[in-house]
Scaffold this motif. Structure first.
Motif, PDB file in Angstrom:
ATOM      1  N   SER A 274     -13.764 -52.941  -6.782  1.00  0.00           N
ATOM      2  CA  SER A 274     -13.663 -54.325  -6.298  1.00  0.00           C
ATOM      3  C   SER A 274     -14.960 -54.750  -5.617  1.00  0.00           C
ATOM      4  O   SER A 274     -15.715 -53.919  -5.104  1.00  0.00           O
ATOM      5  CB  SER A 274     -12.503 -54.455  -5.310  1.00  0.00           C
ATOM      6  OG  SER A 274     -12.807 -53.762  -4.120  1.00  0.00           O
ATOM      7  N   ASP A 275     -15.188 -56.036  -5.604  1.00  0.00           N
ATOM      8  CA  ASP A 275     -16.372 -56.584  -4.926  1.00  0.00           C
ATOM      9  C   ASP A 275     -16.377 -56.167  -3.457  1.00  0.00           C
ATOM     10  O   ASP A 275     -17.422 -55.824  -2.899  1.00  0.00           O
ATOM     11  CB  ASP A 275     -16.379 -58.117  -5.014  1.00  0.00           C
ATOM     12  CG  ASP A 275     -16.665 -58.602  -6.433  1.00  0.00           C
ATOM     13  OD1 ASP A 275     -16.809 -57.742  -7.332  1.00  0.00           O
ATOM     14  OD2 ASP A 275     -16.738 -59.837  -6.631  1.00  0.00           O
ATOM     15  N   ASP A 276     -15.193 -56.225  -2.857  1.00  0.00           N
ATOM     16  CA  ASP A 276     -15.087 -55.875  -1.438  1.00  0.00           C
ATOM     17  C   ASP A 276     -15.552 -54.447  -1.191  1.00  0.00           C
ATOM     18  O   ASP A 276     -16.233 -54.149  -0.214  1.00  0.00           O
ATOM     19  CB  ASP A 276     -13.627 -56.013  -0.966  1.00  0.00           C
ATOM     20  CG  ASP A 276     -13.238 -57.471  -0.787  1.00  0.00           C
ATOM     21  OD1 ASP A 276     -14.148 -58.322  -0.840  1.00  0.00           O
ATOM     22  OD2 ASP A 276     -12.036 -57.744  -0.612  1.00  0.00           O
ATOM     23  N   GLU A 277     -15.148 -53.551  -2.088  1.00  0.00           N
ATOM     24  CA  GLU A 277     -15.515 -52.150  -1.877  1.00  0.00           C
ATOM     25  C   GLU A 277     -17.019 -51.940  -2.057  1.00  0.00           C
ATOM     26  O   GLU A 277     -17.649 -51.203  -1.303  1.00  0.00           O
ATOM     27  CB  GLU A 277     -14.724 -51.226  -2.816  1.00  0.00           C
ATOM     28  CG  GLU A 277     -15.100 -49.755  -2.603  1.00  0.00           C
ATOM     29  CD  GLU A 277     -13.994 -48.751  -2.847  1.00  0.00           C
ATOM     30  OE1 GLU A 277     -12.893 -49.155  -3.261  1.00  0.00           O
ATOM     31  OE2 GLU A 277     -14.243 -47.558  -2.609  1.00  0.00           O
ATOM     32  N   LYS A 279     -19.290 -54.110  -1.472  1.00  0.00           N
ATOM     33  CA  LYS A 279     -19.929 -54.718  -0.305  1.00  0.00           C
ATOM     34  C   LYS A 279     -19.791 -53.801   0.918  1.00  0.00           C
ATOM     35  O   LYS A 279     -20.747 -53.588   1.671  1.00  0.00           O
ATOM     36  CB  LYS A 279     -19.252 -56.069  -0.033  1.00  0.00           C
ATOM     37  CG  LYS A 279     -20.109 -56.998   0.773  1.00  0.00           C
ATOM     38  CD  LYS A 279     -19.532 -58.405   0.792  1.00  0.00           C
ATOM     39  CE  LYS A 279     -20.373 -59.233   1.758  1.00  0.00           C
ATOM     40  NZ  LYS A 279     -19.946 -60.595   1.891  1.00  0.00           N
ATOM     41  N   GLU A 280     -18.586 -53.257   1.062  1.00  0.00           N
ATOM     42  CA  GLU A 280     -18.313 -52.353   2.182  1.00  0.00           C
ATOM     43  C   GLU A 280     -19.200 -51.106   2.092  1.00  0.00           C
ATOM     44  O   GLU A 280     -19.758 -50.632   3.088  1.00  0.00           O
ATOM     45  CB  GLU A 280     -16.835 -51.947   2.106  1.00  0.00           C
ATOM     46  CG  GLU A 280     -16.205 -51.591   3.426  1.00  0.00           C
ATOM     47  CD  GLU A 280     -14.721 -51.291   3.243  1.00  0.00           C
ATOM     48  OE1 GLU A 280     -14.281 -50.270   3.764  1.00  0.00           O
ATOM     49  OE2 GLU A 280     -14.015 -52.058   2.538  1.00  0.00           O
TER      50      GLU A 280
END
Lengths: 383, 306
Positions: A274-277, A279-280
């Motif tokens: 995921s994009d969130d991962e 980014k994280e």
């Protein structure tokens, strides 16, 4: 009793499946064998080793507790730890794989991958059976998830390993393929002996190791690549059967120790893409390790217990790359995507291509020492 | 409802290792009782119709407290008397070394009773993974290819993680990666492993040797905690057999002033999981138990389990 195999038998035995990763480059092996053993033989062992392990304590209640990895297996007599290669024998913990690799090869250092560590050189690579996690996507599961009596093992004491590297003029020894943490004592002794003989050592690991064993090992290593499987604890629990926190702690420990570090992140469709991962992940690296830490996103191929998932789409990898670069990471790479421009190293200052890669081949190096040839910016790593 | 038959030796050699003839006698009584048949050949054929028969032994502790050779000899005699060719009987374990150290004579030939480890040339593990719940494993080709039916021959032991080592735990020796499945007191793994096909369908009979019982300090050998129950637990239901074995184990712990397995945080949870998978009966009230004591003259009497 050891069975000595003649060269022909040995090669035949390799063909029967000593290690899958040997197959693509078996052409190299006869040279190794000929060069080292006068075209005669390696020793092939049906016996396991019985070298006392380091990092364990005897329990008052009987049995021992392993202190090598965060699992801290408690093991009674005749039982083995999760790794399958360490056994309690009358409350003395023994490693069963010391000097018994089941896979050897000479690989380009780019295959590890280590992109900021003497590009274009090669590494004498070895592994024993066993692993302290059980990743559902493992590409080398046939050795990593096996016990040492289930693999064909060579007899290769540390001195022999270093001799092979010296005689073949290979500058580096790589502990790789399965998980070197579980053959710690063997790796430690080779690395120490290697340094005495000007042979470098690199560890290709999951980083799932306790602080003290890592601290003892660091002075004898020249570079480490850690497979950071995810930045989410849940993924480690469900897909890796390990824990994230100790791995993050080790990454910081390695960075602080000044040993060259690169990170690989295998992008598995639907599980950690995921994009969130992304980014994280990039944010964590930026904050705790620095923007100059190389990050390799690697393409997943359906393997082992995840044959139900597709290959990682190129678009997803490109997305991971873009997000990480936007977060400020300076050296982001895409792996298992041959001929993609993101295989190469670019100068963050002027954009000049510093190391041009095509697969595992280096086609151009525009560095003078550690400096960009064009703008003279210092590039981190060992060149 | 599952049936379990416990045969206790009550002769003068109580507290010692039994000879194969004595094992044969006890097994014949047990198998006939369990099957309800009066002839031993009919009893055997009720459980094992035909084909190649495996005997999965447990040789972890070498010759100290492994499945006794005389037990397999006594059982072999019963099977061959029934008309089964001795070459169609295969005693097996993970490795040849373990078998040899436990006192077995290896034989992978076409003559006589076979005895071999999964590491024998040409055997090995299945090419494909077998999956059940949390377990993904390669299974010994002895189980997948070589035998048609299997008789599970564990010994009754305490286990430092699982709590109990008997029928279900013995099947860890049938897979390539047993070390991966010991978390959470082996629950649900012990149940999942026995639920792997073909383990589930080929396991037709379970005989737990509870003559000597390692009631604490297992699964290795610890002479300080070795007790004598002098019995064999026989059932077609491995879960029910384990449940009765657990009762014996807890009893020996109690009379030796040791805490229960639950008190040592080793409660045997995997039996309940196995019941949920339909592998057998874990609940005591659903087990039809018969306990028979046999003396040296062959005199039989029904007795209490403990």
């Amino acid at each position: 009793m050891n069975n000595k195999l003649k060269r022909r038998s040995f090669l035949k035995c390799l063909g029967c499946g000593t290690a899958a990763m040997l197959a693509p480059q078996t052409g190299i092996l006869p040279e190794i064998i000929g060069g080292v053993q006068n075209a005669c033989a390696f020793d092939y062992s049906t016996e396991l080793s019985s070298v006392e392990a380091r990092f364990y304590k005897k329990l008052e209640t009987g049995g021992i507790e392993c202190g090598l990895c965060p699992r801290h297996c408690r093991i009674t007599d005749m039982e083995r730890g999760y790794c399958g290669v360490r056994e309690n024998r009358s409350d003395v913990y023994r490693t069963l794989v010391y000097g018994l690799p089941c896979a050897i090869n000479i690989d380009p250092i780019e295959k590890k991958p280590l992109f900021h560590f003497y590009p274009g050189t090669s590494a004498f690579s070895l592994a024993t059976a066993g692993c302290n996690v059980n990743c559902k996507f493992c590409q080398n599961w046939d050795i990593s998830q096996s016990r040492p009596e289930q693999t064909n093992n060579l007899v290769l004491p540390p001195k022999e390993v270093v001799n092979i590297a010296l005689q073949r003029k290979v500058p580096t020894i790589a502990y790789t393929y399965s998980e070197p943490v579980i053959f710690y004592e063997y790796m430690y002794d080779i690395a120490k002996l290697g340094h005495k003989n000007s042979v470098k050592s690199v560890m290709i690991s999951n980083g799932y190791i306790e602080e003290q064993p890592m601290a003892d090992l660091l002075p004898h290593l020249d570079a480490i690549k850690i497979d950071l499987k995810s930045i989410r604890e849940d993924y480690y629990k469900k897909t890796v059967n390990g824990e994230l926190k100790p791995v993050l702690d080790r990454l910081i420990q390695i960075k602080n120790a000044g040993v060259w570090l690169e990170i690989v992140f295998l992008v598995v469709p639907t599980l950690n893409d995921s994009d969130d991962e992304f980014k994280e992940l990039a944010g964590w690296i930026k904050n705790y390790l620095g923007v100059d830490t190389p990050l390799h996103y690697s393409r997943f191929h359906p393997q082992y217990l995840l044959k139900n998932l597709p290959m990682t789409p190129e678009k997803t990898l490109q997305n991971a790359y873009d997000i990480s670069r936007a977060e400020g990471l300076e050296y982001v790479y895409l792996g298992n995507l041959p001929l993609h421009p993101a295989e190469s190293t670019y100068c963050p200052g002027c954009g000049e291509i510093l190391v041009e890669r095509k697969g595992y081949n280096i086609s151009k190096i525009n560095l003078v020492g550690n400096l960009c040839q064009k703008c003279k910016r210092e590039i981190p790593g060992l060149f | 409802m599952s049936s379990v038959c416990v045969i206790k030796y009550a002769g003068k050699n109580k507290g010692k290792q039994l000879a194969s003839e004595k094992y044969q006698q006890l097994l014949e009584i047990g198998l006939k009782t369990l099957s309800g048949e009066s002839k031993i050949s009919d009893a055997v054929r009720k459980f094992i119709p035909s084909g190649v028969i495996g005997m999965k032994v447990n040789c972890l502790t070498r010759n100290l407290n492994s499945t006794p050779v005389p037990l397999t000899d006594g059982l072999t005699k019963i099977l061959t008397n029934t008309g089964i060719d001795d070459n169609n009987i295969v005693i097996w374990e993970r490795t040849n070394r373990e078998l040899e150290q436990a006192g077995f004579d290896l034989n992978a030939s076409s003559f006589g009773r076979r005895c071999l480890g999964t590491d024998t040339n040409g055997i090995g593990y299945s090419a494909d993974f077998y999956t059940s719940g949390e377990v993904n494993s390669l299974v010994s080709r002895v189980m997948t290819d070589l035998v048609d039916f299997n008789i599970n021959l564990p010994i009754l032991k305490d286990h430092s993680i699982a709590g109990l080592s008997a029928c279900l735990k013995n099947m860890y020796g049938a897979i390539n990666n047993p070390n991966k499945f010991h978390d959470n007191n082996c629950d649900p793994f012990a149940a999942d492993i026995s639920n792997l096909e073909p383990i589930r369908s080929k396991n037709r009979l379970s005989i737990i040797d509870a003559i000597r019982v390692q009631y604490n300090g297992g699964p290795g050998y610890d002479s300080r905690y070795l007790g004598f129950y002098n019995g064999l637990i026989i059932s077609t239901d491995p879960v029910a057999a384990d449940r009765i074995g657990l009762e014996i184990l807890e009893h020996l712990r109690k009379i030796n002033k040791l805490p229960t397995l639950k008190q040592t945080e080793r409660e045997v949870k995997y039996l309940r999981t196995a019941e949920q998978l339909g592998l057998g009966v874990a609940s005591r009230k659903n087990i039809d138990l018969k306990v028979i004591a046999v003396d040296d003259t062959g005199q039989q009497s029904e007795v209490e389990l403990l």
